[in-house]
Design a protein around this motif. Sequence first.
Motif, short mmCIF file in Angstrom:
data_model
loop_
_atom_site.label_atom_id
_atom_site.label_comp_id
_atom_site.label_asym_id
_atom_site.label_seq_id
_atom_site.Cartn_x
_atom_site.Cartn_y
_atom_site.Cartn_z
N GLY A 103 0.79 -1.23 0.00
CA GLY A 103 0.00 0.00 0.00
C GLY A 103 0.81 1.27 0.00
O GLY A 103 1.79 1.39 -0.74
N ASN A 104 0.42 2.18 0.90
CA ASN A 104 1.05 3.49 0.98
C ASN A 104 2.54 3.43 1.20
O ASN A 104 3.29 4.25 0.68
CB ASN A 104 0.49 4.24 2.19
N GLY A 105 2.95 2.49 2.03
CA GLY A 105 4.38 2.37 2.31
C GLY A 105 4.89 3.42 3.27
O GLY A 105 6.07 3.76 3.24
N SER A 106 4.02 3.91 4.16
CA SER A 106 4.52 4.95 5.08
C SER A 106 5.55 4.38 6.05
O SER A 106 6.49 5.07 6.44
CB SER A 106 3.37 5.63 5.83
N ASN A 107 5.41 3.11 6.41
CA ASN A 107 6.43 2.48 7.27
C ASN A 107 7.74 2.30 6.51
O ASN A 107 8.83 2.47 7.06
CB ASN A 107 5.94 1.13 7.80
N ALA A 142 6.05 -4.61 5.64
CA ALA A 142 5.52 -3.30 6.02
C ALA A 142 4.21 -3.08 5.26
O ALA A 142 4.21 -2.52 4.17
CB ALA A 142 6.54 -2.20 5.71
N GLY A 143 3.13 -3.59 5.83
CA GLY A 143 1.84 -3.47 5.16
C GLY A 143 1.73 -4.37 3.95
O GLY A 143 1.14 -3.99 2.94
N ILE A 198 5.33 -5.73 11.18
CA ILE A 198 4.77 -4.79 12.14
C ILE A 198 3.26 -4.95 12.14
O ILE A 198 2.64 -5.06 11.09
CB ILE A 198 5.21 -3.32 11.87
N HIS A 199 2.71 -4.99 13.34
CA HIS A 199 1.27 -5.18 13.50
C HIS A 199 0.71 -4.02 14.34
O HIS A 199 1.30 -3.67 15.37
CB HIS A 199 0.99 -6.52 14.19
N PRO A 200 -0.44 -3.45 13.92
CA PRO A 200 -0.93 -2.25 14.62
C PRO A 200 -1.75 -2.53 15.88
O PRO A 200 -2.84 -1.99 16.05
CB PRO A 200 -1.77 -1.56 13.54
N LEU A 239 -0.36 4.49 13.82
CA LEU A 239 0.56 4.54 12.67
C LEU A 239 1.76 5.44 12.97
O LEU A 239 2.90 5.11 12.64
CB LEU A 239 -0.18 5.02 11.41
N GLU A 279 4.05 3.52 14.97
CA GLU A 279 4.75 2.51 14.14
C GLU A 279 5.98 3.11 13.46
O GLU A 279 7.01 2.45 13.34
CB GLU A 279 3.81 1.98 13.06
C1 GRF Z 1 0.39 -0.53 9.09
O1 GRF Z 1 -0.60 -0.17 10.00
C2 GRF Z 1 0.99 -1.86 9.49
O2 GRF Z 1 1.00 -2.09 10.86
C3 GRF Z 1 0.05 -2.83 8.83
O3 GRF Z 1 -0.30 -2.23 7.62
C4 GRF Z 1 -0.18 -0.82 7.70
C5 GRF Z 1 0.72 -0.39 6.60
O4 GRF Z 1 0.74 0.98 6.39
N1 GRF Z 1 0.65 -4.15 8.74
P1 GRF Z 1 1.84 1.61 5.42
O5 GRF Z 1 1.68 0.96 4.05
O6 GRF Z 1 3.19 1.35 6.00
O7 GRF Z 1 1.49 3.07 5.37
#
Ligand code: GRF
Length: 200
Positions: free
Chosen positions: A14-18, A91-92, A112-114, A180, A183
């Motif tokens: 997805g977004n890849g913010s992590n 990461a997502g 990573i788990h929220p 987030l 995270e």
């Molecule tokens: C995060 O909340 C992570 O914990 C979960 O998916 C989300 C990914 O967000 N596994 P991002 O793509 O890193 O913005």
Amino acid sequence: MMTRKTRIAVFCSGNGSNFKALFEAIRNKQLPAEIVLCISNRSQCGAMEFAQQNGISTLHITEKQFASFDEFAETMVERLKEHQIDIILLAGYMRKVPDAVVAAFPDRMLNIHPALLPKFGGEGMYGIHVHTAVLEAGETETGATVHFVNEEYDKGEILLQRTVPVLPDDTPETLAARVLECEHRLYPDALEKLLALRRS
Ligand code: GRF
């Protein structure tokens, strides 16, 4: 003697913010590591775009591209070896990582788990569902967990965990945003811890 930097592959959907937070933290904290590959089940997403803009190799790979699941899994392992990947950071990534890949990276893959595992983990516990469940359970705190990945969903050993408060007027969305943000600091700290463990 200079030891070579730890080579990291991130898996995203997805977004890849992590991913972005990890990339920036590696630079700011001058960690002895580099993200060299972004793997995604989606050809286009925020994470893949970020990788392309930052000179990181990308690999769009899905089960559908192969005649069998085994072939898909074997190819993924081969590509990871070609890029000389040392550790994998999920990461997502919204797919289950094939067992063959998990087996090829024992103690070298994190997710990573929220939420505060072992609470609010497992099948169906992803994205907004997690935060809705936390609110429905009347929890006063939640958080994020970085754990090692094994063959069972969200069950690997916990490496690092951090809490955030649940506020009385929270919605799943406001809670998701607070988690987030947590995270984005937790994952780099967990990476730093893993790197230290591997070098000790
Ligand atoms: C995060 O909340 C992570 O914990 C979960 O998916 C989300 C990914 O967000 N596994 P991002 O793509 O890193 O913005």
